[in-house]
Design a protein around this motif. Structure first.
Motif, PDB file in Angstrom:
ATOM      1  N   ARG A 149       0.839  -1.221   0.000  1.00 31.91           N
ATOM      2  CA  ARG A 149       0.000   0.000   0.000  1.00 31.91           C
ATOM      3  C   ARG A 149       0.863   1.256   0.000  1.00 31.91           C
ATOM      4  N   ASP A 150       1.891   1.280   0.850  1.00 31.91           N
ATOM      5  CA  ASP A 150       2.782   2.452   0.931  1.00 31.91           C
ATOM      6  C   ASP A 150       3.434   2.721  -0.422  1.00 31.91           C
ATOM      7  N   ILE A 151       3.928   1.638  -1.037  1.00 31.03           N
ATOM      8  CA  ILE A 151       4.621   1.787  -2.320  1.00 31.03           C
ATOM      9  C   ILE A 151       3.633   2.269  -3.385  1.00 31.03           C
ATOM     10  N   ALA A 152       2.430   1.686  -3.392  1.00 30.84           N
ATOM     11  CA  ALA A 152       1.418   2.091  -4.385  1.00 30.84           C
ATOM     12  C   ALA A 152       1.086   3.578  -4.223  1.00 30.84           C
ATOM     13  N   MET A 153       1.009   4.027  -2.982  1.00 35.37           N
ATOM     14  CA  MET A 153       0.704   5.445  -2.744  1.00 35.37           C
ATOM     15  C   MET A 153       1.822   6.342  -3.254  1.00 35.37           C
ATOM     16  N   GLU A 154       3.070   5.890  -3.042  1.00 40.33           N
ATOM     17  CA  GLU A 154       4.203   6.692  -3.524  1.00 40.33           C
ATOM     18  C   GLU A 154       4.233   6.752  -5.049  1.00 40.33           C
ATOM     19  N   VAL A 155       3.866   5.647  -5.685  1.00 38.77           N
ATOM     20  CA  VAL A 155       3.805   5.642  -7.154  1.00 38.77           C
ATOM     21  C   VAL A 155       2.678   6.574  -7.606  1.00 38.77           C
ATOM     22  N   ALA A 156       1.507   6.432  -6.962  1.00 40.82           N
ATOM     23  CA  ALA A 156       0.345   7.247  -7.356  1.00 40.82           C
ATOM     24  C   ALA A 156       0.636   8.734  -7.187  1.00 40.82           C
ATOM     25  N   ALA A 157       1.433   9.055  -6.139  1.00 33.93           N
ATOM     26  CA  ALA A 157       1.747  10.475  -5.886  1.00 33.93           C
ATOM     27  C   ALA A 157       2.898  10.962  -6.775  1.00 33.93           C
ATOM     28  N   GLY A 158       3.441  10.081  -7.583  1.00 36.09           N
ATOM     29  CA  GLY A 158       4.532  10.463  -8.486  1.00 36.09           C
ATOM     30  C   GLY A 158       5.882  10.599  -7.789  1.00 36.09           C
ATOM     31  N   LYS A 159       5.998  10.095  -6.530  1.00 33.05           N
ATOM     32  CA  LYS A 159       7.276  10.206  -5.801  1.00 33.05           C
ATOM     33  C   LYS A 159       8.289   9.206  -6.335  1.00 33.05           C
ATOM     34  N   ILE A 160       7.817   8.043  -6.753  1.00 30.98           N
ATOM     35  CA  ILE A 160       8.702   7.039  -7.352  1.00 30.98           C
ATOM     36  C   ILE A 160       8.000   6.484  -8.595  1.00 30.98           C
ATOM     37  N   SER A 161       8.793   5.824  -9.462  1.00 32.10           N
ATOM     38  CA  SER A 161       8.158   5.218 -10.644  1.00 32.10           C
ATOM     39  C   SER A 161       8.065   3.711 -10.426  1.00 32.10           C
ATOM     40  N   ILE A 162       7.245   3.048 -11.221  1.00 29.91           N
ATOM     41  CA  ILE A 162       7.078   1.599 -11.076  1.00 29.91           C
ATOM     42  C   ILE A 162       8.423   0.886 -11.235  1.00 29.91           C
ATOM     43  N   GLN A 163       9.285   1.413 -12.102  1.00 30.11           N
ATOM     44  CA  GLN A 163      10.606   0.794 -12.332  1.00 30.11           C
ATOM     45  C   GLN A 163      11.482   0.852 -11.075  1.00 30.11           C
ATOM     46  N   ASP A 164      11.195   1.761 -10.179  1.00 27.36           N
ATOM     47  CA  ASP A 164      11.994   1.850  -8.945  1.00 27.36           C
ATOM     48  C   ASP A 164      11.693   0.705  -7.975  1.00 27.36           C
ATOM     49  N   VAL A 165      10.571   0.020  -8.197  1.00 29.26           N
ATOM     50  CA  VAL A 165      10.174  -1.017  -7.233  1.00 29.26           C
ATOM     51  C   VAL A 165      11.009  -2.279  -7.459  1.00 29.26           C
ATOM     52  N   ASP A 166      11.902  -2.557  -6.509  1.00 29.64           N
ATOM     53  CA  ASP A 166      12.720  -3.765  -6.582  1.00 29.64           C
ATOM     54  C   ASP A 166      12.859  -4.344  -5.165  1.00 29.64           C
ATOM     55  N   ASN A 167      13.622  -5.429  -5.033  1.00 32.09           N
ATOM     56  CA  ASN A 167      13.759  -6.079  -3.721  1.00 32.09           C
ATOM     57  C   ASN A 167      14.185  -5.094  -2.640  1.00 32.09           C
ATOM     58  N   GLU A 168      15.172  -4.261  -2.972  1.00 25.68           N
ATOM     59  CA  GLU A 168      15.725  -3.336  -1.998  1.00 25.68           C
ATOM     60  C   GLU A 168      14.661  -2.327  -1.540  1.00 25.68           C
ATOM     61  N   LEU A 169      13.957  -1.755  -2.516  1.00 28.04           N
ATOM     62  CA  LEU A 169      12.932  -0.759  -2.159  1.00 28.04           C
ATOM     63  C   LEU A 169      11.817  -1.420  -1.350  1.00 28.04           C
ATOM     64  N   PHE A 170      11.451  -2.638  -1.749  1.00 24.35           N
ATOM     65  CA  PHE A 170      10.387  -3.341  -1.010  1.00 24.35           C
ATOM     66  C   PHE A 170      10.813  -3.568   0.447  1.00 24.35           C
ATOM     67  N   SER A 171      12.051  -4.051   0.625  1.00 28.43           N
ATOM     68  CA  SER A 171      12.562  -4.284   1.994  1.00 28.43           C
ATOM     69  C   SER A 171      12.509  -3.009   2.833  1.00 28.43           C
ATOM     70  N   GLN A 172      12.776  -1.894   2.159  1.00 34.77           N
ATOM     71  CA  GLN A 172      12.806  -0.620   2.877  1.00 34.77           C
ATOM     72  C   GLN A 172      11.415  -0.155   3.319  1.00 34.77           C
ATOM     73  N   HIS A 173      10.373  -0.804   2.813  1.00 33.03           N
ATOM     74  CA  HIS A 173       9.008  -0.452   3.221  1.00 33.03           C
ATOM     75  C   HIS A 173       8.419  -1.440   4.216  1.00 33.03           C
ATOM     76  N   LEU A 174       9.193  -2.453   4.577  1.00 35.28           N
ATOM     77  CA  LEU A 174       8.714  -3.398   5.592  1.00 35.28           C
ATOM     78  C   LEU A 174       8.972  -2.810   6.987  1.00 35.28           C
ATOM     79  N   TYR A 175       8.308  -3.389   8.006  1.00 39.24           N
ATOM     80  CA  TYR A 175       8.506  -2.892   9.392  1.00 39.24           C
ATOM     81  C   TYR A 175       9.975  -3.046   9.792  1.00 39.24           C
ATOM     82  N   THR A 176      10.663  -3.980   9.111  1.00 38.29           N
ATOM     83  CA  THR A 176      12.035  -4.339   9.469  1.00 38.29           C
ATOM     84  C   THR A 176      13.085  -3.564   8.678  1.00 38.29           C
ATOM     85  N   ALA A 177      12.676  -2.455   8.052  1.00 37.80           N
ATOM     86  CA  ALA A 177      13.578  -1.697   7.171  1.00 37.80           C
ATOM     87  C   ALA A 177      14.946  -1.408   7.806  1.00 37.80           C
ATOM     88  N   ASP A 178      14.969  -1.210   9.128  1.00 37.60           N
ATOM     89  CA  ASP A 178      16.229  -0.823   9.788  1.00 37.60           C
ATOM     90  C   ASP A 178      17.115  -2.011  10.168  1.00 37.60           C
TER      91      ASP A 178
END
Ligand code: IPE
Ligand code: IPE
Ligand code: MG
Length: 239
Positions: A149-178
């Motif tokens: 949901r967070d990633i979809a919102m960032e794409v919808a808001a134009g903050k990131i593009s669909i091509q930016d979505v990869d393993n690393e970006l996904f991990s950074q949106h999990l509760y365990t990002a740190d």
């Protein structure tokens, strides 16, 4: 020769499914809550072991999203126990240099429990011997849905593009990002399942299952798991 057979396995992060408290109590003719109380002492023992072995991250599965389906009195008992644990363990956390974190849908916790948790996280934020991550009201599928949901919102808001979505970006949106992914997963009480725990993060963790119930899992048992981990050949898909 592969590197993994010549270098010792690095152990940065241990994750534990602390299971079997209820059966431990039942074997002794005690109420289930007594098993949960005895389990709190195992938490102390395993934290101490991690510190002694210089393992900087320990994630404990303390309460799952599905555990909300348990009887009301057991949930209430677990929440009071957690509050008491957080309040009474504060001097130990300070002395041992334990920094507390929590992952999960914490907004579902009773306000008093949540307050105790937030206080403990705040008070321990400068400690740096061990990061103790409590999974509370945690479900891995919910976590993955939240990240999506967070990633979809960032794409919808134009903050990131669909091509930016990869393993690393996904991990950074999990509760365990740190936190790094766990190297070793321990499950006590013998069940051979993940029970909705860290599905993404455990992709390459070594799995260690013991029949020992959580309240009986102390330093000696932890050492056994770490020794077994050290003997594993981690290949990560390579030859
Ligand atoms: C693990 O022990 C603790 C929690 C899930 C909170 P259980 O309560 O699941 O114990 P068993 O599996 O019934 O023995
Ligand atoms: C997993 O144990 C959750 C925790 C240890 C907090 P459960 O006892 O809830 O898991 P199942 O029901 O055996 O899969
Ligand atoms: Mg269980």
């Amino acid at each position: 020769m592969s590197q993994s057979s010549t270098q010792p396995n690095a152990l940065q992060h241990v994750a534990v499914i602390m299971d079997g408290n209820g059966r431990w109590a039942k074997e002794r003719g005690l109420p289930r809550l007594e098993g949960h109380k005895a389990g709190a002492e195992s938490v102390r023992a395993v934290c101490q072991s991690c510190i002694e072995k210089n393992i900087p991250y320990l994630t404990l599965y303390a309460f799952s999203s599905e555990n909300w389906k348990r009887p009301r009195h057991e949930i209430d008992g677990l929440m009071s126990l957690l509050e008491r644990f957080l309040k009474t363990k504060m001097p130990d956390f300070k002395r041992q240099g334990i920094r507390l974190h929590a992952i999960g849908r914490l907004d579902r916790l009773p306000p008093k429990t949540r307050k105790a948790l937030e206080d403990a996280i705040e008070k321990t934020k400068d400690n740096n011997n061990l990061n103790l991550i409590l999974s509370l009201s945690y479900g891995s599928r919910e976590e993955i849905v939240d990240a999506t949901r967070d990633i979809a919102m960032e794409v919808a808001a134009g903050k990131i593009s669909i091509q930016d979505v990869d393993n690393e970006l996904f991990s950074q949106h999990l509760y365990t990002a740190d936190f790094p992914d766990p190297d070793l997963l321990i499950r006590t009480s013998g069940e051979l399942r993940l029970s909705n725990f860290l599905l993404w993060q455990l992709s390459y963790a070594e799995i260690y299952v013991t029949k020992v119930f959580w309240p009986d899992f102390r330093q000696e048992e932890f050492n056994r798991a770490v020794d077994e981990f050290a003997s594993r050949n981690r290949r990560f898909g390579k030859v």
